[in-house]
Design a protein around this motif. Sequence first.
Motif, PDB file in Angstrom:
ATOM      1  N   ALA A 126      34.673  43.257  41.296  1.00 24.01           N
ATOM      2  CA  ALA A 126      33.461  42.584  40.817  1.00 24.01           C
ATOM      3  C   ALA A 126      33.698  41.101  40.557  1.00 24.01           C
ATOM      4  CB  ALA A 126      32.949  43.269  39.551  1.00 24.01           C
ATOM      5  N   THR A 127      34.948  40.709  40.306  1.00 25.98           N
ATOM      6  CA  THR A 127      35.243  39.303  40.023  1.00 25.98           C
ATOM      7  C   THR A 127      35.126  38.427  41.266  1.00 25.98           C
ATOM      8  OG1 THR A 127      37.634  39.557  40.388  1.00 25.98           O
ATOM      9  CG2 THR A 127      36.798  39.988  38.168  1.00 25.98           C
ATOM     10  N   VAL A 128      35.222  39.032  42.446  1.00 28.31           N
ATOM     11  CA  VAL A 128      35.134  38.238  43.679  1.00 28.31           C
ATOM     12  C   VAL A 128      33.945  38.664  44.537  1.00 28.31           C
ATOM     13  CG1 VAL A 128      37.574  37.628  43.795  1.00 28.31           C
ATOM     14  CG2 VAL A 128      36.827  39.807  44.761  1.00 28.31           C
ATOM     15  N   ASP A 129      33.067  39.442  43.972  1.00 35.40           N
ATOM     16  CA  ASP A 129      31.877  39.885  44.710  1.00 35.40           C
ATOM     17  C   ASP A 129      30.834  38.778  44.716  1.00 35.40           C
ATOM     18  OD1 ASP A 129      30.191  41.523  46.130  1.00 35.40           O
ATOM     19  OD2 ASP A 129      29.471  42.621  44.377  1.00 35.40           O
ATOM     20  N   GLY A 130      30.231  38.547  45.882  1.00 30.32           N
ATOM     21  CA  GLY A 130      29.155  37.574  45.983  1.00 30.32           C
ATOM     22  C   GLY A 130      29.593  36.124  45.996  1.00 30.32           C
ATOM     23  N   ILE A 131      30.856  35.850  46.326  1.00 31.35           N
ATOM     24  CA  ILE A 131      31.331  34.450  46.352  1.00 31.35           C
ATOM     25  C   ILE A 131      31.600  33.968  47.771  1.00 31.35           C
ATOM     26  CG2 ILE A 131      32.276  34.633  44.022  1.00 31.35           C
ATOM     27  CD1 ILE A 131      35.066  34.844  45.252  1.00 31.35           C
ATOM     28  N   GLY A 132      31.141  34.734  48.739  1.00 31.22           N
ATOM     29  CA  GLY A 132      31.248  34.295  50.123  1.00 31.22           C
ATOM     30  C   GLY A 132      32.351  34.937  50.935  1.00 31.22           C
ATOM     31  N   ASP A 134      32.330  35.505  27.986  1.00 28.57           N
ATOM     32  CA  ASP A 134      32.660  34.083  27.841  1.00 28.57           C
ATOM     33  C   ASP A 134      33.303  33.512  29.093  1.00 28.57           C
ATOM     34  OD1 ASP A 134      34.754  35.895  27.149  1.00 28.57           O
ATOM     35  OD2 ASP A 134      35.961  34.184  26.484  1.00 28.57           O
ATOM     36  N   LEU A 135      33.740  34.366  29.999  1.00 25.09           N
ATOM     37  CA  LEU A 135      34.374  33.902  31.229  1.00 25.09           C
ATOM     38  C   LEU A 135      33.333  33.809  32.337  1.00 25.09           C
ATOM     39  CD1 LEU A 135      37.745  35.878  31.297  1.00 25.09           C
ATOM     40  CD2 LEU A 135      37.352  33.512  30.604  1.00 25.09           C
ATOM     41  N   THR A 136      33.184  32.626  32.885  1.00 29.88           N
ATOM     42  CA  THR A 136      32.226  32.415  33.971  1.00 29.88           C
ATOM     43  C   THR A 136      32.946  31.840  35.181  1.00 29.88           C
ATOM     44  OG1 THR A 136      31.685  30.190  33.134  1.00 29.88           O
ATOM     45  CG2 THR A 136      30.319  32.031  32.367  1.00 29.88           C
ATOM     46  N   GLY A 137      32.457  32.159  36.344  1.00 28.19           N
ATOM     47  CA  GLY A 137      33.068  31.662  37.571  1.00 28.19           C
ATOM     48  C   GLY A 137      34.164  32.585  38.057  1.00 28.19           C
ATOM     49  N   TRP A 138      34.287  32.681  39.376  1.00 24.25           N
ATOM     50  CA  TRP A 138      35.233  33.619  39.967  1.00 24.25           C
ATOM     51  C   TRP A 138      36.673  33.291  39.580  1.00 24.25           C
ATOM     52  CZ3 TRP A 138      39.248  31.951  42.843  1.00 24.25           C
ATOM     53  CH2 TRP A 138      39.153  30.672  43.426  1.00 24.25           C
ATOM     54  N   ARG A 139      37.005  31.988  39.451  1.00 25.52           N
ATOM     55  CA  ARG A 139      38.397  31.624  39.200  1.00 25.52           C
ATOM     56  C   ARG A 139      38.856  32.111  37.819  1.00 25.52           C
ATOM     57  NH1 ARG A 139      41.849  26.999  41.628  1.00 25.52           N
ATOM     58  NH2 ARG A 139      43.664  27.049  40.278  1.00 25.52           N
TER      59      ARG A 139
END
Length: 252
Positions: free
Chosen positions: A141-147, A93-98
């Motif tokens: 994994a929560t901050v992977d692929g966000i630049g 249910d949680l989407t987005g890095w933040r």
Amino acid sequence: MVVRKRDPARTLALLWRAPEHRSRKPGLGADEIVRAGIELADADGLAALSMRGVAERLGAGTMSLYTYVPSKEDLIDVMLDTVYGETEPPGPDLTGWRAKLEHVARQNWELHRKHPWTLEIGTARPVLGPQETAKYERELATVDGIGLTEVEMDSVLSLVLGHARTAARGAAEAADAERRTGLTDEQWWQAHAPLLDRLIDPDRFPTAAKVGTAAGSAHGAATNAAHHFEFGLARVLDGVEVLIRSRERSGS
């Protein structure tokens, strides 16, 4: 702050449960010893932890514990690695890095609140156990692929975990003060605030008087660890967002 001295080969073998550390008799092995150690530290703090105390909880002889766990320092390492396994990854249910990174912060805040003895252990040198490694993997994994670069991913995670740990330490100190004095933070503040109003000259300390009064009224205490956690977490995530947006604008 507890600083662990250890033999790396011996400790890593215990952490990753090499055959020599597995139970040789029913009811006694590394896992049982570690669980008893965690229960003891949760109840009475890390200062109360001893191999003898753990043995008494297990109804075993102290020397028999050393067959599976070579020292108290090794036991602390495995206890820490074990409770790291209690943290959970963000749900679907949680989407987005933040939102996901906020979840990581809350998981660590709750971990330290449940096991305040973890705050007494120096973590500059990680234990490198299986639970800590798995925790690091799922948190990254929560901050992977966000630049972010790999080093920035590690740094962002360290920043968030450090904030959770610092805020939890404040909460632990407040709980300890309440145990020692028998007064809640609110009761302590109610006893001291009127005296401060008479003693502190607002002409001499205008900003301190104004801000201190406002904060005391808002918290009903001199400080509020939960508020500091929430406020600081939002500001930390704001800063991470600025970094990510700067990368998006630069195309790097």
